[in-house]
Design a protein around this motif. Structure first.
Motif, PDB file in Angstrom:
ATOM      1  N   GLU A  98       0.675  -1.141   0.069  1.00 52.76           N
ATOM      2  CA  GLU A  98      -0.057   0.082  -0.163  1.00 52.76           C
ATOM      3  C   GLU A  98       0.922   1.117  -0.189  1.00 52.76           C
ATOM      4  O   GLU A  98       0.603   2.274  -0.609  1.00 52.76           O
ATOM      5  CB  GLU A  98      -0.870  -0.084   1.313  1.00 52.76           C
ATOM      6  CG  GLU A  98      -2.104  -0.910   1.199  1.00 52.76           C
ATOM      7  CD  GLU A  98      -1.240  -2.329   1.553  1.00 52.76           C
ATOM      8  OE1 GLU A  98      -2.364  -3.281   1.623  1.00 52.76           O
ATOM      9  OE2 GLU A  98      -0.383  -2.602   2.133  1.00 52.76           O
ATOM     10  N   GLU A  99       1.794   1.261   0.962  1.00 53.08           N
ATOM     11  CA  GLU A  99       2.860   2.334   0.983  1.00 53.08           C
ATOM     12  C   GLU A  99       3.589   2.661  -0.382  1.00 53.08           C
ATOM     13  O   GLU A  99       3.621   3.858  -1.067  1.00 53.08           O
ATOM     14  CB  GLU A  99       3.735   2.192   1.957  1.00 53.08           C
ATOM     15  CG  GLU A  99       3.388   2.208   3.315  1.00 53.08           C
ATOM     16  CD  GLU A  99       4.271   1.826   4.606  1.00 53.08           C
ATOM     17  OE1 GLU A  99       4.239   2.576   5.505  1.00 53.08           O
ATOM     18  OE2 GLU A  99       5.049   0.994   4.266  1.00 53.08           O
ATOM     19  N   ARG A 100       3.857   1.547  -1.155  1.00 56.61           N
ATOM     20  CA  ARG A 100       4.550   1.770  -2.255  1.00 56.61           C
ATOM     21  C   ARG A 100       3.679   2.122  -3.422  1.00 56.61           C
ATOM     22  O   ARG A 100       4.049   3.194  -4.381  1.00 56.61           O
ATOM     23  CB  ARG A 100       5.000   0.202  -2.850  1.00 56.61           C
ATOM     24  CG  ARG A 100       6.275  -0.304  -2.123  1.00 56.61           C
ATOM     25  CD  ARG A 100       6.451  -1.827  -2.439  1.00 56.61           C
ATOM     26  NE  ARG A 100       7.542  -2.473  -1.664  1.00 56.61           N
ATOM     27  CZ  ARG A 100       8.652  -2.228  -1.265  1.00 56.61           C
ATOM     28  NH1 ARG A 100       9.350  -1.215  -1.967  1.00 56.61           N
ATOM     29  NH2 ARG A 100       9.215  -3.000  -0.544  1.00 56.61           N
ATOM     30  N   GLN A 101       2.413   1.873  -3.384  1.00 52.24           N
ATOM     31  CA  GLN A 101       1.532   2.351  -4.481  1.00 52.24           C
ATOM     32  C   GLN A 101       1.264   4.014  -4.085  1.00 52.24           C
ATOM     33  O   GLN A 101       1.222   4.713  -5.093  1.00 52.24           O
ATOM     34  CB  GLN A 101       0.135   1.663  -4.422  1.00 52.24           C
ATOM     35  CG  GLN A 101       0.202   0.150  -4.737  1.00 52.24           C
ATOM     36  CD  GLN A 101       0.326  -0.012  -6.332  1.00 52.24           C
ATOM     37  OE1 GLN A 101      -0.016   1.118  -7.162  1.00 52.24           O
ATOM     38  NE2 GLN A 101       0.570  -1.153  -6.883  1.00 52.24           N
ATOM     39  N   ALA A 102       1.174   4.345  -2.874  1.00 50.91           N
ATOM     40  CA  ALA A 102       0.847   5.723  -2.435  1.00 50.91           C
ATOM     41  C   ALA A 102       1.826   6.591  -2.917  1.00 50.91           C
ATOM     42  O   ALA A 102       1.928   7.733  -3.400  1.00 50.91           O
ATOM     43  CB  ALA A 102       0.637   5.916  -1.001  1.00 50.91           C
ATOM     44  N   MET A 103       3.332   5.917  -3.067  1.00 47.30           N
ATOM     45  CA  MET A 103       4.512   6.573  -3.568  1.00 47.30           C
ATOM     46  C   MET A 103       4.847   6.800  -4.924  1.00 47.30           C
ATOM     47  O   MET A 103       5.672   7.540  -5.225  1.00 47.30           O
ATOM     48  CB  MET A 103       5.935   5.992  -2.905  1.00 47.30           C
ATOM     49  CG  MET A 103       5.875   6.173  -0.941  1.00 47.30           C
ATOM     50  SD  MET A 103       7.034   4.986  -0.481  1.00 47.30           S
ATOM     51  CE  MET A 103       7.121   5.460   1.058  1.00 47.30           C
ATOM     52  N   THR A 104       3.921   6.053  -5.727  1.00 48.05           N
ATOM     53  CA  THR A 104       4.382   5.776  -7.046  1.00 48.05           C
ATOM     54  C   THR A 104       3.422   6.752  -7.850  1.00 48.05           C
ATOM     55  O   THR A 104       2.327   6.768  -7.618  1.00 48.05           O
ATOM     56  CB  THR A 104       4.244   4.563  -7.464  1.00 48.05           C
ATOM     57  OG1 THR A 104       4.946   3.470  -6.597  1.00 48.05           O
ATOM     58  CG2 THR A 104       4.517   4.016  -8.889  1.00 48.05           C
TER      59      THR A 104
END
Length: 365
Positions: free
Chosen positions: A315-321
């Motif tokens: 979830e964090e990776r998606q928000a950062m991308t």
């Protein structure tokens, strides 16, 4: 180490048939290649024991309750100083002593052996045939000249002695009065008796007996502490040493396994930093942010990168991308400048970045 496909291809090229029960594993192919190369060069000799040392968990992976419980459990755990060296096993065999490391050769597929570089550690053990000791090789000096480089730390010096030729290794150690020491903290076998299934507190008794029987000034025991362990850890850290290893007193020894009952606790770093960059991940994370760079500002205002942090949830990776018009993965601009508290093991001597850095918490703006 080669991947499974490469090992399978090498076995096929050599005409080696590997029997697997169901799903193929790297270990089966490694074992087959190791046996093949050994029999080719030593047809009448049995393969020497290939034992990997037991591996440690990390204190940073414990939650606060787990860490507090270990600290407060006075007699269930013991603590030993952790040395920043090279892990080895000493095998005292009939007529010879072998010193094996953790690295597997991609030529012979056997564990690397260091006894030719360390002849001083092979003497005075004749009464201990059938004994296997576990410990850390430490160089007593930081600066040695290998002829091609000059080392700056004890660990670098230890690695340099092991990596060079036997003749040069002996010359380096004699010239600098820098014979590597073995700091022994466990024993797997005592005079032919397997003790890996005995609890640690009993193995320490066997280790004490073994060291009393030995006659080698370069092999030294690592003391164990049962009481005041948090204070012991803090004192060791305050002396500039690497840290401690906490071990469950009733634990058995499982060669080659990473276990939760041996926990390394190193000197920690905590720093507040801000996000300055990001980069795409690899393999399964190739389409999202894989790691985020954090930086701090020096007193003169210049910016210096201190860590890359990669332990993010999906979830964090998606928000950062975000992706640009060409579909290239970029860090979401909303994260640039965001402040966080990072924790890590220590600072790399080469890059000056925090090793094993991870996010402790985001700082509210």
């Amino acid at each position: 180490m080669k991947n499974l496909a490469e090992l399978q291809a090498e076995c096929a090229a050599l005409g080696i048939t590997v029997e697997t029960n169901g799903r193929a594993s790297k270990q089966a192919y490694l074992d087959a290649l190791r046996d093949y190369h050994w029999r080719k060069d030593h047809p009448d000799e049995p393969l020497p024991l290939q034992i990997q040392p037991m591996l440690l968990a990390s204190w940073e992976d414990l939650d606060e309750d787990e860490a507090r419980q270990i600290e407060e459990d006075c007699h269930a755990w013991v603590a030993q100083e952790k040395f920043d060296g090279v892990r080895v096993l000493i095998h005292v065999e009939d007529g010879r002593v072998r010193i094996t490391g953790r690295t597997i050769s991609e030529v012979s597929y056997r564990l690397t052996e260091h006894q030719e570089n360390l002849p001083h550690l092979t003497t005075g053990l004749s009464t201990l045939t059938g004994t296997i000791l576990d410990g850390e090789l430490i160089c007593p000096v930081s600066c040695v000249d290998t002829g091609s480089t000059v080392t700056a730390t004890s660990l670098q010096a230890t690695v340099a002695v092991l990596a060079t030729t036997p003749a040069n290794a002996r010359q380096i150690q004699e010239h600098h009065d820098a014979q590597l020491r073995l700091k022994v903290f466990d024993i797997l076998s005592f005079c032919g008796r397997d003790v890996t299934q005995r609890p640690l507190i009993e193995r320490q008794d066997f280790l004490e007996k073994a060291l009393r029987q030995s006659d080698n000034p370069f092999i030294e025991p690592v003391p164990s502490f049962v009481v005041n362990k948090p204070d012991i850890h803090r004192r060791i850290i305050s002396r500039g040493r690497e840290g401690t290893v906490w071990k469950k007193a009733n634990s058995i020894y499982l060669p080659g396994r990473r276990v939760p009952f041996w926990v390394k606790r190193k000197r920690g770093i905590e720093v507040e930093a801000f996000v300055t960059a990001g980069k795409a991940g690899n393999n399964g994370h190739a389409q999202v942010i894989g790691a985020v760079e954090f930086s701090i500002r020096n007193p003169d205002g210049t910016r210096v990168a201190v860590a890359w942090v990669s332990g993010w949830s999906d979830e964090e990776r998606q928000a950062m991308t975000v992706r640009d018009t060409d579909g290239v993965v970029r860090l979401n601009p909303d994260f640039i400048g965001r402040r966080a508290v990072l924790v890590g093991q220590d600072e790399s001597a080469k890059s000056r970045r925090i090793r094993h850095a991870r996010l402790k918490q985001w700082v509210a703006s």
